[in-house]
Design an enzyme around this catalytic site. Sequence first.
Site, PDB file in Angstrom:
ATOM      1  N   ASP A  82       0.846  -1.192   0.000  1.00 18.75           N
ATOM      2  CA  ASP A  82       0.000   0.000   0.000  1.00 18.75           C
ATOM      3  C   ASP A  82       0.885   1.247   0.000  1.00 18.75           C
ATOM      4  O   ASP A  82       1.843   1.343   0.774  1.00 18.75           O
ATOM      5  CB  ASP A  82      -0.897  -0.018   1.246  1.00 18.75           C
ATOM      6  CG  ASP A  82      -1.971   1.035   1.208  1.00 18.75           C
ATOM      7  OD1 ASP A  82      -2.413   1.404   0.103  1.00 18.75           O
ATOM      8  OD2 ASP A  82      -2.396   1.492   2.294  1.00 18.75           O
ATOM      9  N   HIS A  83       0.569   2.190  -0.862  1.00 18.62           N
ATOM     10  CA  HIS A  83       1.311   3.456  -0.950  1.00 18.62           C
ATOM     11  C   HIS A  83       2.818   3.239  -1.137  1.00 18.62           C
ATOM     12  O   HIS A  83       3.630   3.683  -0.324  1.00 18.62           O
ATOM     13  CB  HIS A  83       1.059   4.329   0.290  1.00 18.62           C
ATOM     14  CG  HIS A  83      -0.331   4.878   0.358  1.00 18.62           C
ATOM     15  ND1 HIS A  83      -0.791   5.877  -0.480  1.00 18.62           N
ATOM     16  CD2 HIS A  83      -1.371   4.540   1.162  1.00 18.62           C
ATOM     17  CE1 HIS A  83      -2.059   6.132  -0.191  1.00 18.62           C
ATOM     18  NE2 HIS A  83      -2.433   5.337   0.793  1.00 18.62           N
ATOM     19  N   GLU A 134      -3.245   5.628  -8.330  1.00 15.41           N
ATOM     20  CA  GLU A 134      -4.131   6.630  -7.726  1.00 15.41           C
ATOM     21  C   GLU A 134      -4.140   7.886  -8.576  1.00 15.41           C
ATOM     22  O   GLU A 134      -3.089   8.397  -8.964  1.00 15.41           O
ATOM     23  CB  GLU A 134      -3.681   6.960  -6.301  1.00 15.41           C
ATOM     24  CG  GLU A 134      -4.597   7.965  -5.608  1.00 15.41           C
ATOM     25  CD  GLU A 134      -4.298   8.147  -4.125  1.00 15.41           C
ATOM     26  OE1 GLU A 134      -4.683   9.190  -3.582  1.00 15.41           O
ATOM     27  OE2 GLU A 134      -3.689   7.237  -3.522  1.00 15.41           O
TER      28      GLU A 134
END
Length: 276
Positions: A82-83, A134
């Site tokens: 994540d990220h 994103e």
Amino acid sequence: MTLATLSDVLQPALKHGYAVAGLVTLGWEDMRAFVAAAEAEEVPVILQAGPSCREHTPLPILGRMFRHLAENATVPVVAHLDHGYTAEDCRIAIDSGFTSVMFDGSRKQLADNIDQTAAIVQMAHQAGVSCEGEIGFVGYSGGETSAGTDPEEAAQFARDTGVDAMAISVGNVHLQQDKEGGLDMDRIRAIEAVTSVPLVIHGGSGVPVAQRTALARTSSICKFNIGTELRMVFGQALRHAVNADPTRFDRVQILKETHDPVVAATRLVLQAFKGA
């Protein structure tokens, strides 16, 4: 073995009208509880290693932990970064056995975000790994403010990067502790109209439960990231366990008492994403 990629679990969700939880992990205790809850609910689960988790435990160790849980689970388990903020973050995760990576280029100009995300998608796909990107910026409670996703930019981003899932900014905020807000339905519908990519909501803890369920069943949002509300449950259980007996010092015994409360809370989260 039930190790799965992000596409393995999101494409059926998109087709059949439900969502999968991306559960933000910080250590063995919560990731084990998350899998136990998913097994009890008989649903897939995405175990996520975000920046704070990676500061505490190296990616190669997290990869082994996620894969061990997946190999012994009765439901599909995704090992997800994540990220990831750099190509190197994503490369290390892939080399460490992760089956999915999320590259966060949301702070970059659109062209740079597209170019860098597309390169990481190519790297991931060559390794048989999924990639989430994103577009738009999801802010932080008490910190950076959000920049909503522009539907036309979202369409270009999805088309030019080839991402397997697309995180969007539609009123969601990271680290939100209450559920008083709601998501921008008009913006969600506008994004859905121009792309068929599974959509992702970061900061899902701040989304009212009824809206989570409605969106899981009636929209292209197939993944909700949930962290804060389950960390709060873990913290409360840990505090109770420590305060219940001030003479105890064995952390294994103390941490055991977080398991059942976190499983119970996680089951409630997972139930909200099931289809009709």
